[in-house]
Write an enzyme that holds these catalytic residues in place. Sequence first.
Site, mmCIF file in Angstrom:
data_model
loop_
_atom_site.group_PDB
_atom_site.id
_atom_site.type_symbol
_atom_site.label_atom_id
_atom_site.label_comp_id
_atom_site.label_asym_id
_atom_site.label_seq_id
_atom_site.Cartn_x
_atom_site.Cartn_y
_atom_site.Cartn_z
ATOM 1 N N GLY A 13 0.791 -1.234 0.000
ATOM 2 C CA GLY A 13 0.000 0.000 0.000
ATOM 3 C C GLY A 13 0.818 1.276 0.000
ATOM 4 N N GLY A 20 14.697 7.466 -8.728
ATOM 5 C CA GLY A 20 15.365 7.698 -7.452
ATOM 6 C C GLY A 20 16.788 8.166 -7.684
ATOM 7 N N LEU A 21 17.320 8.907 -6.711
ATOM 8 C CA LEU A 21 18.718 9.352 -6.806
ATOM 9 C C LEU A 21 19.639 8.252 -6.273
ATOM 10 C CD1 LEU A 21 20.722 11.819 -7.295
ATOM 11 C CD2 LEU A 21 20.590 12.145 -4.806
ATOM 12 N N GLY A 22 20.559 7.772 -7.102
ATOM 13 C CA GLY A 22 21.592 6.838 -6.647
ATOM 14 C C GLY A 22 22.694 7.608 -5.943
ATOM 15 N N ASP A 47 18.356 6.560 -2.836
ATOM 16 C CA ASP A 47 18.859 5.205 -2.607
ATOM 17 C C ASP A 47 20.266 5.253 -2.022
ATOM 18 O OD1 ASP A 47 18.545 2.171 -3.308
ATOM 19 O OD2 ASP A 47 20.580 2.719 -3.945
ATOM 20 N N TYR A 52 27.803 2.095 1.445
ATOM 21 C CA TYR A 52 28.260 3.309 0.744
ATOM 22 C C TYR A 52 28.899 4.334 1.695
ATOM 23 C CZ TYR A 52 24.870 1.547 -2.743
ATOM 24 O OH TYR A 52 24.140 0.776 -3.614
ATOM 25 N N LYS A 81 20.341 -0.341 2.887
ATOM 26 C CA LYS A 81 20.543 -1.791 2.720
ATOM 27 C C LYS A 81 21.410 -2.400 3.815
ATOM 28 C CE LYS A 81 20.588 -0.613 -2.188
ATOM 29 N NZ LYS A 81 21.371 0.615 -2.375
ATOM 30 N N HIS A 114 21.040 -6.451 0.897
ATOM 31 C CA HIS A 114 21.829 -5.954 -0.235
ATOM 32 C C HIS A 114 22.192 -7.077 -1.224
ATOM 33 C CE1 HIS A 114 24.714 -2.366 -1.087
ATOM 34 N NE2 HIS A 114 24.418 -2.968 -2.215
HETATM 35 N N1 LIG Z 1 21.898 -2.941 -4.978
HETATM 36 C C1 LIG Z 1 23.115 -2.971 -5.472
HETATM 37 O O1 LIG Z 1 23.842 -3.984 -5.356
HETATM 38 C C2 LIG Z 1 23.646 -1.768 -6.190
HETATM 39 C C3 LIG Z 1 24.828 -1.863 -6.938
HETATM 40 C C4 LIG Z 1 25.279 -0.731 -7.603
HETATM 41 C C5 LIG Z 1 24.564 0.457 -7.528
HETATM 42 N N2 LIG Z 1 23.425 0.551 -6.758
HETATM 43 C C6 LIG Z 1 22.631 1.820 -6.663
HETATM 44 O O2 LIG Z 1 22.304 2.253 -7.979
HETATM 45 C C7 LIG Z 1 22.822 3.565 -8.183
HETATM 46 C C8 LIG Z 1 23.211 3.777 -9.629
HETATM 47 O O3 LIG Z 1 24.230 2.913 -10.056
HETATM 48 P P1 LIG Z 1 25.741 3.382 -10.323
HETATM 49 O O4 LIG Z 1 26.003 4.602 -9.518
HETATM 50 O O5 LIG Z 1 26.613 2.228 -10.113
HETATM 51 O O6 LIG Z 1 25.758 3.691 -11.888
HETATM 52 P P2 LIG Z 1 25.033 4.721 -12.879
HETATM 53 O O7 LIG Z 1 23.979 5.494 -12.194
HETATM 54 O O8 LIG Z 1 24.684 3.934 -14.087
HETATM 55 O O9 LIG Z 1 26.235 5.665 -13.302
HETATM 56 C C9 LIG Z 1 26.753 6.654 -12.458
HETATM 57 C C10 LIG Z 1 27.734 7.483 -13.280
HETATM 58 O O10 LIG Z 1 27.026 8.144 -14.320
HETATM 59 C C11 LIG Z 1 27.363 9.520 -14.371
HETATM 60 N N3 LIG Z 1 26.148 10.203 -14.829
HETATM 61 C C12 LIG Z 1 25.044 10.487 -14.116
HETATM 62 N N4 LIG Z 1 24.121 11.090 -14.885
HETATM 63 C C13 LIG Z 1 24.654 11.194 -16.129
HETATM 64 C C14 LIG Z 1 24.183 11.720 -17.350
HETATM 65 N N5 LIG Z 1 22.973 12.272 -17.462
HETATM 66 N N6 LIG Z 1 25.012 11.670 -18.438
HETATM 67 C C15 LIG Z 1 26.250 11.116 -18.328
HETATM 68 N N7 LIG Z 1 26.754 10.603 -17.196
HETATM 69 C C16 LIG Z 1 25.960 10.637 -16.098
HETATM 70 C C17 LIG Z 1 27.766 9.852 -12.947
HETATM 71 O O11 LIG Z 1 28.679 10.917 -12.900
HETATM 72 P P3 LIG Z 1 28.362 12.317 -12.097
HETATM 73 O O12 LIG Z 1 28.091 11.951 -10.672
HETATM 74 O O13 LIG Z 1 29.596 13.100 -12.300
HETATM 75 O O14 LIG Z 1 27.157 12.903 -12.768
HETATM 76 C C18 LIG Z 1 28.444 8.563 -12.496
HETATM 77 O O15 LIG Z 1 29.789 8.544 -12.895
HETATM 78 C C19 LIG Z 1 24.009 3.631 -7.217
HETATM 79 O O16 LIG Z 1 24.480 4.929 -7.008
HETATM 80 C C20 LIG Z 1 23.403 2.965 -6.005
HETATM 81 O O17 LIG Z 1 22.540 3.849 -5.330
HETATM 82 C C21 LIG Z 1 22.951 -0.568 -6.119
#
Ligand SMILES: NC(=O)c1ccc[n+]([C@@H]2O[C@H](COP(=O)([O-])OP(=O)(O)OC[C@H]3O[C@@H](n4cnc5c(N)ncnc54)[C@H](OP(=O)(O)O)[C@@H]3O)[C@@H](O)[C@H]2O)c1
Length: 316
Positions: A13, A20-22, A47, A52, A81, A114
């Site tokens: 619900g 979301g913001l990573g 997120d 982290y 997580k 996680h």
């Molecule tokens: N559950 C899990 O096991 C797990 C694993 C990995 C990640 N995550 C979560 O998922 C989120 C996202 O994944 P991620 O951070 O690994 O990878 P991502 O979001 O695919 O890529 C992040 C990269 O992309 C750049 N970026 C952001 N927006 C952009 C755009 N519009 N154009 C070009 N480049 C851009 C960022 O640089 P700038 O910051 O300089 O913009 C950063 O270097 C994580 O931050 C985390 O919260 C979860």
Amino acid sequence: MSSKIPYVKHNNGTQIQSIGLGTYTSLGGDCERATLHAIDVGYRHIDTAYFYENENEVGAAVQRKIAEGVIKREDIHITTKLWCHFHEPKRVEYACRKTLQNFGLQYVDLYLMHWPYSYVYRGDNEMMPTDAKGEVELNDIDYLDTWREMEKLVELGLTKSIGVSNFNSEQLTRLLANCKIKPIHNQIECHPALNQKKLIALCKKNDIVVTAYCPLGRPNPAEKTPNYIYDAKVQAIGDKYKKSTAQVVLRYLIEIGTIPLPKSSNPKRIEENFQIFDFQLDAEDHAILDSYNTGERLIPMTHAIKSKNYPFNIEF
Ligand SMILES: NC(=O)c1ccc[n+]([C@@H]2O[C@H](COP(=O)([O-])OP(=O)(O)OC[C@H]3O[C@@H](n4cnc5c(N)ncnc54)[C@H](OP(=O)(O)O)[C@@H]3O)[C@@H](O)[C@H]2O)c1
């Protein structure tokens, strides 16, 4: 601006904003600044994770925006997580309370397991415990035992909801057959090179929302990877709608049934990643984006391959 952004309903619900913001790798004040800016832009879904080491920054930003009257606590959805060294049942509540202390908050909205596998506990800060050979020390705690403790956290009011991350189809099916509280999310790696359509379909059938991590494939401008961010074909789709390739990819992830979690600590890109709700891709665009699906993972976590709970040794 946030009122125009669609929300997705969970099986319990509650609701969540469909982007979301990573925050992985956002540290040293960057995460706090990014979260503050994201909230101003309209993001209501952040997120993070114990792993982290930036829960304190997310918490500080959220509290400041509450104090400024920009949001109320109930307006923002915070996901965090449980890390792999806290899986032993006796450590789960402790880990969650520690996380809440990091945030400076009374509760989180969503607490995810996680990973389905676990590590030996050698201290709160030893998140990758290694043996004399330098190998990560795995142990074999059943994720169902960890889950039962996570269910208690909901009863205690420490988190509104619970969910999982990186669970494969078999692990999810086994969890669903043995839980008291259903997971509301499965957070998985998902981008055009790994579009996860089969796992998304299974989650949808069971009323579990999929959040997409690495949605942009971690762009590397110097190496021009991943290909879908730098290819002329995706650029041409972007030109058609006056959008960047990143916006096209995020829109694709929404249209295939996920909530993307793009990480950015750059104010302009935080804004850019949010501007994806005023256009729609057509069938031809989808066919092009589908063509990048090689199944290749950015995060294979091969150090855990010997765990019986390693999730990536079956098709999905
Ligand atoms: N559950 C899990 O096991 C797990 C694993 C990995 C990640 N995550 C979560 O998922 C989120 C996202 O994944 P991620 O951070 O690994 O990878 P991502 O979001 O695919 O890529 C992040 C990269 O992309 C750049 N970026 C952001 N927006 C952009 C755009 N519009 N154009 C070009 N480049 C851009 C960022 O640089 P700038 O910051 O300089 O913009 C950063 O270097 C994580 O931050 C985390 O919260 C979860």
